[in-house]
Design a protein around this motif. Sequence first.
Motif, short mmCIF file in Angstrom:
data_model
loop_
_atom_site.label_atom_id
_atom_site.label_comp_id
_atom_site.label_asym_id
_atom_site.label_seq_id
_atom_site.Cartn_x
_atom_site.Cartn_y
_atom_site.Cartn_z
N GLU A 98 0.83 -1.21 0.00
CA GLU A 98 0.00 0.00 0.00
C GLU A 98 0.86 1.25 0.00
O GLU A 98 0.52 2.26 -0.64
N SER A 99 1.99 1.21 0.70
CA SER A 99 2.85 2.40 0.80
C SER A 99 3.49 2.77 -0.53
O SER A 99 3.93 3.90 -0.72
N SER A 112 1.84 2.49 -3.50
CA SER A 112 0.77 2.65 -4.50
C SER A 112 0.84 3.99 -5.23
O SER A 112 0.45 4.08 -6.40
N ASP A 113 1.33 5.03 -4.57
CA ASP A 113 1.40 6.36 -5.21
C ASP A 113 2.78 6.63 -5.82
O ASP A 113 3.01 7.70 -6.38
N PRO A 142 3.64 1.40 -8.30
CA PRO A 142 2.82 0.31 -7.76
C PRO A 142 3.46 -1.06 -8.01
O PRO A 142 4.05 -1.31 -9.06
#
Length: 455
Positions: free
Chosen positions: A216-217, A219-220, A223
């Motif tokens: 999740e960390s 994803s920006d 990915p």
Amino acid sequence: MGSSVGQETHVLMVALAFQGHLNPMLKFAKHLARTNLHFTLATTEQARDLLSSTADEPHRPVDLAFFPDGLPKDDPRDPDTLAKSLRKVGAKNLSKIIEEKRFDCIVSVPFTPWVPAVAAAHNIPCAILWIQACGAFSVYYRYYMKTNPFPDLEVLNQTVELPALPLLEVRDLPSLMLPSHGAQVNTLMAEFADCLKDVQWVLVNSFYELESEIIESMSDLKPIIPIGPLVSPFLLGIEEDKTQDGKNLDMWKYDDFCMEWLDKQARSSVVYISFGSILKSSENQVEIIAKALKNRGVSFLWVIRPKEKGENVQVLQEMVKEGKGVVIEWGQQEKILSHMAISCFVMHCGWNSTIETVVTGVPVVAYPTWIDQPLDARLLVDVFGIGVRMKNDAVDGELKVEEVERCIEAVTEGPAAAGMRRRATELKHAARLAMAPGGSSARNLDSFISDITIT
């Protein structure tokens, strides 16, 4: 992109001639087996004579192709020398394979950063199969793309604070980043970070439930797509063609007699020890571990390469003669770890072995050395919660018998052992669910297939 409906989709996989690079690619192909997907695995000519008979069988899931690495046949192929040579000739020699056949997608390991540019030059979409942890990818990316501050990497006890990871010290970072590894290696990893601009997918041999916060960390940023665990289907409770069950592209002949020996041992009574396909144990290290095993009175199955080094240690010779243990030069690790007689795994913490121990639900004694192993050890102990860390003495830097005994007791009989086994069992089930139809990794694999086959 890809093939029209009903046509075969051709995927070219590119890996270096290392055990830890070839087998994830083979497992990747096996898990993507579809009637309209065809795989070719390209590696350097060095591997042609080393691959075992498994590679020659008619039932293998991939075709094999080889390209020159630009070095003389008798060159020892130091990693720095190999990387430098491939930087010069790799693209040209791989292109010859690409020009002989139509490929719809290229999948490469991360340590051939020149491959994505080759794919772009031939207008072929490219994926990276990241063969380390999602956590390692996050560290590399954040360092080389300068998205997060890092301390002076010359000072090993400096702390490093990164999203979704435990508080690290510089010594916990992948060693390829550190100045002590030299400029060539650092250049290679910087080139990898740069090549990501030509990469459409970063596929990772992990699963969401294992490293969810790390995934999740990212994803920006860039990915990452977990599509593992990439292990033999039988470890996931999936029946497969018996001709391929548990088989790898092995560079050494494995000793199968150890499985018969394991069959005669009691449940959870055997310590399995292996430090991977590259590292070689010193005679002193072998003697220290052997004395600890003798003091604890536990049976063992030990992979020692080359085997003669182990045979030179008297205490180990005596224990083998007494039937307390077996020493082999190479083995089918997946089958060994899944055997009911195995109680724990004393390991180097390479990612392939880490994934295999997670999938088999075996607690670990983590004894890392280099590359991503220190970080994997932190994940195994502090994030996954399925093991303890074995450390060399702070004064003389040597492993001590008492430390080995402490760690083996901690994972087999100590007050935290039951919790480690319970957590290991939970992760084993989570791994199976991830690869089952509808699971997190299975959905990601289906999505990738759809991407490369849509016109």
